[in-house]
Write a protein that holds these residues in place. Sequence first.
Motif, PDB file in Angstrom:
ATOM      1  N   LEU A 189       0.829  -1.202   0.000  1.00 29.44           N
ATOM      2  CA  LEU A 189       0.000   0.000   0.000  1.00 29.44           C
ATOM      3  C   LEU A 189       0.871   1.261   0.000  1.00 29.44           C
ATOM      4  O   LEU A 189       1.824   1.377   0.762  1.00 29.44           O
ATOM      5  CB  LEU A 189      -0.908  -0.009   1.229  1.00 29.44           C
ATOM      6  N   PHE A 190       0.540   2.211  -0.868  1.00 25.05           N
ATOM      7  CA  PHE A 190       1.285   3.467  -0.940  1.00 25.05           C
ATOM      8  C   PHE A 190       1.128   4.277   0.341  1.00 25.05           C
ATOM      9  O   PHE A 190       0.037   4.386   0.888  1.00 25.05           O
ATOM     10  CB  PHE A 190       0.766   4.326  -2.104  1.00 25.05           C
ATOM     11  N   SER A 191       2.236   4.875   0.789  1.00 30.22           N
ATOM     12  CA  SER A 191       2.194   5.828   1.890  1.00 30.22           C
ATOM     13  C   SER A 191       2.419   7.235   1.328  1.00 30.22           C
ATOM     14  O   SER A 191       2.708   7.410   0.142  1.00 30.22           O
ATOM     15  CB  SER A 191       3.259   5.489   2.939  1.00 30.22           C
ATOM     16  N   GLU A 192       2.299   8.231   2.182  1.00 29.48           N
ATOM     17  CA  GLU A 192       2.428   9.620   1.748  1.00 29.48           C
ATOM     18  C   GLU A 192       3.899   9.976   1.527  1.00 29.48           C
ATOM     19  O   GLU A 192       4.775   9.550   2.269  1.00 29.48           O
ATOM     20  CB  GLU A 192       1.824  10.536   2.804  1.00 29.48           C
ATOM     21  N   GLY A 193       4.175  10.744   0.476  1.00 31.36           N
ATOM     22  CA  GLY A 193       5.532  11.223   0.235  1.00 31.36           C
ATOM     23  C   GLY A 193       6.082  10.820  -1.122  1.00 31.36           C
ATOM     24  O   GLY A 193       5.437  10.095  -1.882  1.00 31.36           O
ATOM     25  N   VAL A 194       7.300  11.311  -1.403  1.00 31.85           N
ATOM     26  CA  VAL A 194       7.959  11.054  -2.683  1.00 31.85           C
ATOM     27  C   VAL A 194       8.705   9.729  -2.622  1.00 31.85           C
ATOM     28  O   VAL A 194       9.381   9.421  -1.638  1.00 31.85           O
ATOM     29  CB  VAL A 194       8.940  12.198  -3.027  1.00 31.85           C
ATOM     30  N   TYR A 195       8.590   8.939  -3.679  1.00 30.99           N
ATOM     31  CA  TYR A 195       9.310   7.676  -3.814  1.00 30.99           C
ATOM     32  C   TYR A 195      10.460   7.898  -4.796  1.00 30.99           C
ATOM     33  O   TYR A 195      10.230   8.290  -5.937  1.00 30.99           O
ATOM     34  CB  TYR A 195       8.384   6.573  -4.334  1.00 30.99           C
ATOM     35  N   GLY A 196      11.681   7.623  -4.356  1.00 31.69           N
ATOM     36  CA  GLY A 196      12.820   7.787  -5.249  1.00 31.69           C
ATOM     37  C   GLY A 196      13.418   9.177  -5.180  1.00 31.69           C
ATOM     38  O   GLY A 196      13.124   9.971  -4.271  1.00 31.69           O
ATOM     39  N   ASN A 197      14.222   9.499  -6.182  1.00 29.98           N
ATOM     40  CA  ASN A 197      15.012  10.734  -6.161  1.00 29.98           C
ATOM     41  C   ASN A 197      14.419  11.869  -6.974  1.00 29.98           C
ATOM     42  O   ASN A 197      14.894  13.005  -6.889  1.00 29.98           O
ATOM     43  CB  ASN A 197      16.426  10.437  -6.694  1.00 29.98           C
ATOM     44  N   VAL A 198      13.412  11.606  -7.777  1.00 29.75           N
ATOM     45  CA  VAL A 198      12.822  12.636  -8.640  1.00 29.75           C
ATOM     46  C   VAL A 198      11.608  13.239  -7.935  1.00 29.75           C
ATOM     47  O   VAL A 198      10.714  12.508  -7.494  1.00 29.75           O
ATOM     48  CB  VAL A 198      12.405  12.053 -10.003  1.00 29.75           C
ATOM     49  N   LYS A 199      11.586  14.575  -7.846  1.00 28.06           N
ATOM     50  CA  LYS A 199      10.504  15.251  -7.127  1.00 28.06           C
ATOM     51  C   LYS A 199       9.669  16.101  -8.080  1.00 28.06           C
ATOM     52  O   LYS A 199      10.190  16.682  -9.035  1.00 28.06           O
ATOM     53  CB  LYS A 199      11.088  16.133  -6.028  1.00 28.06           C
ATOM     54  N   MET A 257      13.312   1.977 -11.677  1.00 26.44           N
ATOM     55  CA  MET A 257      13.026   2.312 -13.070  1.00 26.44           C
ATOM     56  C   MET A 257      12.601   3.769 -13.212  1.00 26.44           C
ATOM     57  O   MET A 257      13.016   4.467 -14.155  1.00 26.44           O
ATOM     58  CB  MET A 257      11.947   1.392 -13.634  1.00 26.44           C
ATOM     59  N   ALA A 258      11.761   4.245 -12.282  1.00 28.08           N
ATOM     60  CA  ALA A 258      11.301   5.637 -12.342  1.00 28.08           C
ATOM     61  C   ALA A 258      12.477   6.607 -12.223  1.00 28.08           C
ATOM     62  O   ALA A 258      12.558   7.599 -12.962  1.00 28.08           O
ATOM     63  CB  ALA A 258      10.282   5.899 -11.241  1.00 28.08           C
ATOM     64  N   ASP A 259      13.388   6.332 -11.306  1.00 29.37           N
ATOM     65  CA  ASP A 259      14.574   7.179 -11.158  1.00 29.37           C
ATOM     66  C   ASP A 259      15.397   7.197 -12.443  1.00 29.37           C
ATOM     67  O   ASP A 259      15.865   8.248 -12.900  1.00 29.37           O
ATOM     68  CB  ASP A 259      15.442   6.693  -9.991  1.00 29.37           C
ATOM     69  N   GLU A 260      15.582   6.035 -13.034  1.00 32.27           N
ATOM     70  CA  GLU A 260      16.367   5.929 -14.272  1.00 32.27           C
ATOM     71  C   GLU A 260      15.706   6.680 -15.425  1.00 32.27           C
ATOM     72  O   GLU A 260      16.397   7.198 -16.309  1.00 32.27           O
ATOM     73  CB  GLU A 260      16.558   4.460 -14.643  1.00 32.27           C
ATOM     74  N   CYS A 261      14.385   6.746 -15.411  1.00 29.40           N
ATOM     75  CA  CYS A 261      13.643   7.422 -16.479  1.00 29.40           C
ATOM     76  C   CYS A 261      13.373   8.896 -16.180  1.00 29.40           C
ATOM     77  O   CYS A 261      12.789   9.604 -17.019  1.00 29.40           O
ATOM     78  CB  CYS A 261      12.308   6.717 -16.716  1.00 29.40           C
ATOM     79  N   GLY A 262      13.758   9.363 -14.977  1.00 31.87           N
ATOM     80  CA  GLY A 262      13.499  10.750 -14.599  1.00 31.87           C
ATOM     81  C   GLY A 262      12.035  11.036 -14.327  1.00 31.87           C
ATOM     82  O   GLY A 262      11.552  12.158 -14.531  1.00 31.87           O
ATOM     83  N   ILE A 263      11.324  10.035 -13.864  1.00 31.82           N
ATOM     84  CA  ILE A 263       9.889  10.142 -13.586  1.00 31.82           C
ATOM     85  C   ILE A 263       9.659  10.180 -12.078  1.00 31.82           C
ATOM     86  O   ILE A 263      10.229   9.379 -11.343  1.00 31.82           O
ATOM     87  CB  ILE A 263       9.140   8.951 -14.208  1.00 31.82           C
ATOM     88  N   PHE A 264       8.814  11.113 -11.619  1.00 36.64           N
ATOM     89  CA  PHE A 264       8.532  11.167 -10.184  1.00 36.64           C
ATOM     90  C   PHE A 264       7.333  10.284  -9.829  1.00 36.64           C
ATOM     91  O   PHE A 264       6.455  10.040 -10.646  1.00 36.64           O
ATOM     92  CB  PHE A 264       8.316  12.606  -9.698  1.00 36.64           C
ATOM     93  N   ILE A 265       7.358   9.804  -8.595  1.00 35.99           N
ATOM     94  CA  ILE A 265       6.232   9.073  -8.013  1.00 35.99           C
ATOM     95  C   ILE A 265       5.966   9.683  -6.658  1.00 35.99           C
ATOM     96  O   ILE A 265       6.887   9.813  -5.833  1.00 35.99           O
ATOM     97  CB  ILE A 265       6.550   7.570  -7.826  1.00 35.99           C
ATOM     98  N   ILE A 266       4.735  10.068  -6.397  1.00 35.49           N
ATOM     99  CA  ILE A 266       4.422  10.675  -5.103  1.00 35.49           C
ATOM    100  C   ILE A 266       3.074  10.168  -4.600  1.00 35.49           C
ATOM    101  O   ILE A 266       2.117  10.018  -5.355  1.00 35.49           O
ATOM    102  CB  ILE A 266       4.398  12.237  -5.195  1.00 35.49           C
ATOM    103  N   GLY A 267       3.033   9.841  -3.289  1.00 38.25           N
ATOM    104  CA  GLY A 267       1.785   9.485  -2.636  1.00 38.25           C
ATOM    105  C   GLY A 267       1.194  10.735  -1.993  1.00 38.25           C
ATOM    106  O   GLY A 267       1.886  11.455  -1.273  1.00 38.25           O
ATOM    107  N   ILE A 268      -0.080  11.008  -2.270  1.00 42.44           N
ATOM    108  CA  ILE A 268      -0.755  12.199  -1.766  1.00 42.44           C
ATOM    109  C   ILE A 268      -1.890  11.777  -0.848  1.00 42.44           C
ATOM    110  O   ILE A 268      -2.730  10.944  -1.211  1.00 42.44           O
ATOM    111  CB  ILE A 268      -1.355  13.034  -2.925  1.00 42.44           C
TER     112      ILE A 268
END
Length: 270
Positions: free
Chosen positions: A133-143, A257-268
Motif C-alpha cells: 500500500l502506498f504511503s504519503e511522500g515522494v518515492y525515489g530521487n525525482v521530485k 526504473m522511475a529514477d532511471e527514467c526521470g519520472i517522479f512518483i508521489i503518494g498524496i
Amino acid sequence: MNKLGLISGGGVLPTEIIKYCNQTGREIFAVGIEPYSWEEQIKDAPHIFAKIGEVGKILKTMEKNGVQEIVLAGGIKRPSLKEIIPDWGGIKMLAKLAIKKMGDNDLFLAVIDEIERHGFKVVGIEDVVPEMLFSEGVYGNVKPSADDMNDIQRGITVAKALGAVDVGQAAVVQEGIVLAVEAAEGTDMMLSRVDAVKKEGKAPVMVKVKKPRQDTRTDLPAIGLQTIEQLKKYGIKGIAVEAGAILVIEREAVVKMADECGIFIIGIKI
C-alpha cells in the motif's frame, strides 16, 4: 493465521501475493480464472483453474481445501452475459446480481456479499500484503515541481469526480488542462490518447485515485513496472497516487526504473 484463498485474474499481482505468503509461511490456495490467469503465474501455490461462471466449482474447491479468507487480485474483464457459461452456483449468483443493471462498484460489492454468504471472509490485498500500500511522500530521487503539484491537484479533483459516478480512477493533466480521463478502456489506453493532444512545453502528469465508494477488498488500483514504461513512452513527467488507497507492485524495481527514467512518483493524502 487463517488459510487464504486467492481468486486470480491477470497480471503480476497474484504472483506477488503467492510469493509473500510463501515467504511468511501463510497457507494459500489459488483459483486461476480462465482465460486471464495462467500456469506460470500461480504455479508456486496449490491451484486449479475455473471459468468465471463456475461459481459452484470455485467455492466448493475453496471449502474442500480449508480456505477461510479469500482475496481477489488481478485483472478480469467484465464479461457480457453471452460470454458466461455458468454452473448451477453461477446461475444462482447471476439471478441475484442482475449483472446488466449494476455499475462495477455495485457488482463487486454484490459478489463479495455472495462469497461471504457461503461462510468465507473476503479481505483486501492490503490486509494480506500491507507493504504494497502506498504511503504519503515522494518515492525515489525525482521530485515534482510546484507547477506539477498544481496539475496534480487539478487531476485529483477530476479523478475523484469520475470515481463518484463509477467511471474511472485516473486523469492526465498538463498546465491545468485535462488531456485524458480513464473510463472502461483502462489506464494504458487512456495514456495512449495523450500523445495526440499534449502541447509543447511542460510535460503532463498523471493522477490515480480510489473511487469514493470503492470497497478496498477488491478492484484496488495498482501501479507497477508496466505503468512506468507507459509513462516514459507517452512523455508523462510523473504520477501522483492516493496514499493509503493504491497498491505498488514490485516497489523497489518500480522506484529504480522511475529514477532511471526521470519520472517522479508521489503518494498524496486526500
